[in-house]
Design a protein around this motif. Structure first.
Motif, PDB file in Angstrom:
ATOM      1  N   ARG A 221      26.189 -17.036  20.810  1.00 10.44           N
ATOM      2  CA  ARG A 221      25.092 -16.924  21.358  1.00 10.44           C
ATOM      3  C   ARG A 221      24.140 -16.206  21.025  1.00 10.44           C
ATOM      4  O   ARG A 221      24.240 -15.202  20.843  1.00 10.44           O
TER       5      ARG A 221
ATOM      6  N   LEU B 208      22.238 -13.752  23.378  1.00 11.16           N
ATOM      7  CA  LEU B 208      21.552 -12.905  24.553  1.00 11.16           C
ATOM      8  C   LEU B 208      20.399 -12.018  24.657  1.00 11.16           C
ATOM      9  O   LEU B 208      20.410 -11.097  24.147  1.00 11.16           O
TER      10      LEU B 208
ATOM     11  N   ALA C  66      18.584 -10.240  30.074  1.00  8.99           N
ATOM     12  CA  ALA C  66      19.051 -10.150  30.995  1.00  8.99           C
ATOM     13  C   ALA C  66      20.678 -10.491  30.918  1.00  8.99           C
ATOM     14  O   ALA C  66      21.040 -10.837  32.293  1.00  8.99           O
ATOM     15  N   ASP C  67      20.739 -11.061  30.625  1.00 10.58           N
ATOM     16  CA  ASP C  67      21.958 -12.184  30.227  1.00 10.58           C
ATOM     17  C   ASP C  67      22.911 -11.157  30.061  1.00 10.58           C
ATOM     18  O   ASP C  67      24.426 -11.449  29.651  1.00 10.58           O
TER      19      ASP C  67
ATOM     20  N   THR D 146      25.995 -10.141  32.686  1.00 11.83           N
ATOM     21  CA  THR D 146      26.665 -11.440  33.708  1.00 11.83           C
ATOM     22  C   THR D 146      27.547 -12.255  32.239  1.00 11.83           C
ATOM     23  O   THR D 146      28.629 -13.353  33.442  1.00 11.83           O
ATOM     24  N   THR D 147      27.397 -11.790  31.321  1.00 12.86           N
ATOM     25  CA  THR D 147      28.255 -11.960  29.921  1.00 12.86           C
ATOM     26  C   THR D 147      29.715 -11.844  30.591  1.00 12.86           C
ATOM     27  O   THR D 147      29.726 -10.980  30.551  1.00 12.86           O
TER      28      THR D 147
END
Length: 271
Positions: free
Chosen positions: A243, A245, A248-249, A252-253
């Motif tokens: 991925r 990323l 912002a992510d 939360t990963t």
């Protein structure tokens, strides 16, 4: 507001001492026998990780607010004290790394609270700081000759490349930076180039280190480097998925604990 401070000179590089501080089990081992119990769910400390603690029948939770190459800080949440902070700062010197430990707290108040500070609080806090300093020094010496696993923080168009583990079972489904072990006689940068070719089928140019060294085991460290993608399209050769990323992510990963330590530095890298 009572405060105690101790200083210890450790004969090890700053980044090695920083790695020792990130060992979540170090504090628990250090205070064993002092009537203090510390437990934590993760093997390493990262911003937001917690350590459950108890002194006799009094319980509380320490939340880590800083964990990087400058040191570690934690605050007590839900305990009996209005305020309690534990801070460790690291300073490079010509003779090694200076470890400055300090603990600061607010008493519940009243004459009994002040008396407890004098008779119990200060004495116990000093013993904890001294035991922790000795444990950090011992752990740092152990890590000086540790083997290294490199990670590659590959950024393209403001996005960070992450890969999802397919094994072993306890790590399957979690995310990490690409990378692997440094072979005997190999430099860190050479290992980053080789591992990215083997795991992703791409060519990269490694740059500066990102974040602190992270302890994986008693004799193994994770060390991450920024890397530019110079040719090829990343393909998950050994992993379940890849991925790209955005910043912002990142939080939360579902990262492996060791990679989660690097998140503040990775945020900085992306921004």
């Amino acid at each position: 507001m009572p405060e105690l401070r101790t200083t210890t000179l450790v004969d090890a590089p700053l980044r090695t001492v920083a790695a020792a501080l990130l060992d979540a089990r170090l504090l628990a081992r250090a205070v064993r026998g002092l009537g203090v119990r510390i437990t934590g769910g993760d093997p390493v400390l990262f911003v937001g990780s917690t350590l459950a603690g108890s002194v006799g029948l009094v319980n509380g939770t320490l939340v880590v607010t800083r964990a990087d190459t400058t040191g570690v800080s934690a605050e007590l949440v839900g305990g009996p004290l209005p305020r309690f902070t534990l801070v460790t700062d690291l300073l490079h010197t010509g003779g090694g790394t200076m470890v400055v430990d300090s603990v600061e707290w607010s008493s519940p108040g009243g004459p009994f609270g002040r008396l407890a500070d004098v008779l119990v609080g200060r004495g116990l806090a000093l013993k904890v700081l001294q035991a922790r300093a000795a444990a950090v020094s011992t752990r740092s010496v152990e890590l000086v000759g540790a083997r290294v696993v490199v990670g590659a923080a590959i950024v393209r168009d403001g996005l960070l490349l992450a890969q999802q583990r397919s094994y072993p079972p306890e790590a399957a489904g979690k995310w990490e930076l690409p990378g692997g072990r440094v072979e005997p006689g190999e430099t860190d940068h050479a290992a980053v180039v080789r591992e990215c070719a083997e795991e992703l089928g791409v060519t990269v140019t490694p740059g500066d280190q990102v974040g602190p060294d992270v302890p994986l085991r008693s004799d193994l460290l994770l060390r991450a480097y920024a890397a530019d993608l110079t040719s090829g399209t990343p393909t998950p050769v050994e992993h379940r998925a890849l991925r790209w990323l955005p910043a912002a992510d990142l939080d939360t990963t579902d990262w492996l604990p060791a990679d989660r330590v690097l998140l503040p530095a990775l945020h900085h890298l992306l921004t």
